[in-house]
Enzyme design. Structure first.
Site, PDB file in Angstrom:
ATOM      1  CG  ASP A  27      -4.843 -45.120  41.293  1.00 36.70           C
ATOM      2  OD1 ASP A  27      -3.656 -45.481  41.292  1.00 36.70           O
ATOM      3  OD2 ASP A  27      -5.403 -44.640  42.283  1.00 36.70           O
ATOM      4  CE  LYS A  43      -0.176 -44.934  38.908  1.00 38.98           C
ATOM      5  NZ  LYS A  43      -1.461 -44.819  39.655  1.00 38.98           N
ATOM      6  CG  ASP A  95      -5.832 -41.388  44.132  1.00 33.70           C
ATOM      7  OD1 ASP A  95      -5.404 -41.132  45.270  1.00 33.70           O
ATOM      8  OD2 ASP A  95      -5.242 -42.121  43.322  1.00 33.70           O
ATOM      9  CG  ASP A 148      -2.716 -48.006  46.997  1.00 35.27           C
ATOM     10  OD1 ASP A 148      -3.031 -49.001  46.330  1.00 35.27           O
ATOM     11  OD2 ASP A 148      -1.905 -48.045  47.934  1.00 35.27           O
TER      12      ASP A 148
HETATM   13  O1  LIG Z   1       1.812 -45.560  45.711  1.00 30.49           O
HETATM   14  C1  LIG Z   1       1.534 -46.748  45.454  1.00 30.49           C
HETATM   15  O2  LIG Z   1       2.337 -47.684  45.484  1.00 30.49           O
HETATM   16  C2  LIG Z   1       0.137 -47.132  45.057  1.00 30.49           C
HETATM   17  O3  LIG Z   1      -0.585 -46.054  44.657  1.00 30.49           O
HETATM   18  P1  LIG Z   1      -1.570 -46.083  43.361  1.00 30.49           P
HETATM   19  O4  LIG Z   1      -2.260 -47.450  43.346  1.00 30.49           O
HETATM   20  O5  LIG Z   1      -2.493 -44.948  43.657  1.00 30.49           O
HETATM   21  O6  LIG Z   1      -0.687 -45.884  42.161  1.00 30.49           O
HETATM   22 MG   LIG Z   2      -3.906 -43.663  43.599  1.00 26.13          MG
END
Ligand SMILES: O=C(O)COP(=O)(O)O
Ligand SMILES: [Mg+2]
Length: 228
Positions: A8, A149, A172, A10
């Site tokens: 992942d 996902k 996360d 973010d």
């Molecule tokens: O919320 C987002 O766009 C990105 O978050 P993620 O990379 O943790 O999926």
């Molecule tokens: Mg994330």
């Protein structure tokens, strides 16, 4: 034997869960995996152009899953979800006084908004509109089909012609739970959501990107797939 590691972005590759600063030691660590024959891929709610840019310059070769599962890229581009009516971006942001992400212009199927706090009224609105709604802790996401996902990760693993037991996932937030259902070894970073930690096979001692460094060391020592 682990052949693919899916990460992942973010909150997992960043220095912390409320930061957009990439933890560079995590990228260096993941590059070591690739040098040892284990491909690395990205799985995120971010748009395809953002993820393709990160993927290209991080120099990973395991593919990517963008828009919370709706867009998959591994040598070819596959759209897994139904397109959403983009006018919903303006409607949702007006009704709930939230900011429509600049990335929505470049998305087909999953729209995102900040701040990331999901309210009961938003959940009710989405239900009445037949939309799927969730928060990554960074943004609220709405989409047409029951995306998540997991459907993109399943497609990516299929494109690799691998078994899920050969794939390790690191995440996360609650949007990673569906992702985890499609991989053999599930790793939550130390500062991850409690509900993600509950379904993980392993929770890192370190937070976010430093947690990725920690788990890469274990993978390379063969500590996670029973090699010792
Ligand atoms: O919320 C987002 O766009 C990105 O978050 P993620 O990379 O943790 O999926
Ligand atoms: Mg994330």
């Amino acid at each position: 034997m682990i052949r693919l590691v899916l990460v992942d972005v973010d909150g997992t590759l960043t220095v912390d869960r409320n930061s957009y600063e990439i933890e560079l030691s995590a990228i260096e660590s993941l590059r070591r995996l690739e040098k040892n024959g284990i491909k690395v891929g990205l799985v995120s709610g971010n748009s395809y152009p953002v993820l393709r840019g990160l993927y290209t310059y991080f120099y990973f070769h395991g593919g990517l899953v963008a828009e919370n599962g709706c867009i998959v890229y591994y040598n070819k581009l596959v759209r897994v979800c139904e397109p959403i009516d983009k006018s919903l971006a303006e409607k949702f942001s007006k009704i709930f006084s939230v900011i429509s992400s600049w990335q929505n212009e470049f998305k087909c199927c999953d729209l995102s908004f900040t701040p990331p706090t999901l309210s009961d009224k938003m959940i009710e609105w989405a239900k009445n509109m037949g939309l799927y709604i969730k928060s990554s802790g960074y943004a609220i996401h709405i989409s047409k089909s029951q995306t998540g996902k997991g459907i993109g990760v399943r497609k990516l693993i299929e494109l690799h012609n691998l078994d899920k037991s050969e794939v390790l996932g690191i995440g996360d937030s609650s949007t990673d739970i569906e992702f985890f259902q499609e991989v053999g070894i599930k790793v939550a970073v130390g500062n991850g959501d409690e509900e993600v930690k509950k379904v993980a096979n392993y929770v890192t001692l370190n937070n976010s990107g430093k947690g990725v460094v920690e788990i890469v060391d274990k993978i390379l020592k063969g500590e996670l797939d029973g090699r010792n």
